[in-house]
Design a protein around this motif. Structure first.
Motif, PDB file in Angstrom:
ATOM      1  N   SER A 102     -10.182   3.210  -2.270  1.00  0.00           N
ATOM      2  CA  SER A 102      -9.174   4.374  -2.835  1.00  0.00           C
ATOM      3  C   SER A 102      -7.825   3.691  -2.423  1.00  0.00           C
ATOM      4  O   SER A 102      -7.727   3.052  -1.547  1.00  0.00           O
ATOM      5  N   VAL A 103      -6.618   4.327  -2.781  1.00  0.00           N
ATOM      6  CA  VAL A 103      -5.623   3.959  -2.673  1.00  0.00           C
ATOM      7  C   VAL A 103      -5.195   3.992  -0.986  1.00  0.00           C
ATOM      8  O   VAL A 103      -4.229   3.488  -0.663  1.00  0.00           O
ATOM      9  N   SER A 104      -5.672   4.964  -0.449  1.00  0.00           N
ATOM     10  CA  SER A 104      -5.493   5.020   1.041  1.00  0.00           C
ATOM     11  C   SER A 104      -6.139   4.545   1.983  1.00  0.00           C
ATOM     12  O   SER A 104      -6.245   4.838   3.126  1.00  0.00           O
ATOM     13  N   ARG A 160       1.910   7.984  -8.257  1.00  0.00           N
ATOM     14  CA  ARG A 160       0.582   8.618  -8.646  1.00  0.00           C
ATOM     15  C   ARG A 160       0.131   7.882  -9.928  1.00  0.00           C
ATOM     16  O   ARG A 160      -1.153   8.170 -10.210  1.00  0.00           O
ATOM     17  N   GLN A 218       0.905  -1.202   0.065  1.00  0.00           N
ATOM     18  CA  GLN A 218       0.058   0.079   0.037  1.00  0.00           C
ATOM     19  C   GLN A 218       0.843   1.212  -0.266  1.00  0.00           C
ATOM     20  O   GLN A 218       0.581   2.306  -0.713  1.00  0.00           O
ATOM     21  N   VAL A 233       0.541   4.192  -2.634  1.00  0.00           N
ATOM     22  CA  VAL A 233       0.407   5.489  -2.440  1.00  0.00           C
ATOM     23  C   VAL A 233       1.532   6.439  -2.853  1.00  0.00           C
ATOM     24  O   VAL A 233       1.402   7.550  -3.592  1.00  0.00           O
TER      25      VAL A 233
END
Length: 235
Positions: free
Chosen positions: A112-114, A86, A79, A83
């Motif tokens: 979502s990536v976060s 991009r 992860q 993050v």
């Protein structure tokens, strides 16, 4: 990550592996956590367990800790890499058998990536990055169910749950129903019901019958299917 993204993987910062291995993902000292296995075995023996059973409890704790920490650390590093890159827009949850019912109904979902990764001890689910070029299509919950053996289905969803899904019930409804199971008096007897999916957390609306209770009450398959519709497991 490099294998999944190819040239896109070089975008952004690169992770520092040793920083992820220095502690457990929740910030605890890994050696101190592993050392808890000894006291657990000693405590079990003091409570009357045989030496063999006490050692087995300590070994089970070690197995749980090692498998959980290794998997969590890998996901944490993945992860962080996503993050920092991009090009990565999101990630999807990849679930492989064997897996629990709660993980199975999350299979294939995009986050979502976060977003934090929902997991439990010994969870071995993984995440796959989503970019403009890489649009993964992992198996969803129904796909996974179709690929399970009858024995696996019964073990994960229970006899009645597996039968309900096999009869066409919504797999998400069947699994979520178990979050709010209860026993109430209906039909002049104690029956299993759920308050999940009734639209009320305060239990003001009538509960729904659990699949187990539907199959126990139904006198035929046709009646069982009607009750599955009536209780929201089919639509």
């Amino acid at each position: 990550m490099r294998e999944l993204l190819g040239p896109e993987a070089v975008q952004g910062g690169q992770i520092v592996p040793e920083q992820f291995a220095a502690q457990t993902p929740d910030g605890r000292d890994a050696l101190k956590l592993l050392a808890q296995a000894g006291p657990r075995s000693i405590s079990a023996q003091r409570r009357g367990f045989s030496a063999r059973a006490a050692m087995a409890r300590g070994a089970a704790f070690l197995d749980m800790v090692v498998r959980t920490v290794v998997a969590d650390t890998g996901r944490q590093a993945d992860q962080a890499a996503m993050v920092a890159n991009r090009k990565v827009l999101a990630y999807v949850r990849v679930v492989e058998l064997p897996a629990c019912s709660r993980c199975i109904i999350l299979a294939g979902r995009e986050y979502s990536v976060s977003s934090g990764f929902l997991r439990h001890p010994r969870c071995d689910c993984t995440m796959e990055p989503v970019t403009k070029r890489n649009r993964p299509t992992p198996a969803d919950a129904q796909d996974i169910f179709e690929n399970m053996t009858p024995e696996q289905r019964r073990k994960v969803f229970g006899d009645a749950g597996a039968k309900a899904i096999d009869d066409g019930a919504n797999i998400y409804s069947v699994v979520n129903a178990r979050k709010a199971m209860a026993q109430v008096e209906m039909f002049g007897e104690t029956v299993q019901v759920t308050y999940a999916g009734t639209g009320s957390r305060k239990r003001k609306r009538p509960p729904r019958l659990m699949p187990e209770e539907i199959y126990r009450q139904a006198e035929s398959r046709e009646q069982a299917i009607r009750l599955l519709y009536k209780n929201g497991y089919l639509r």
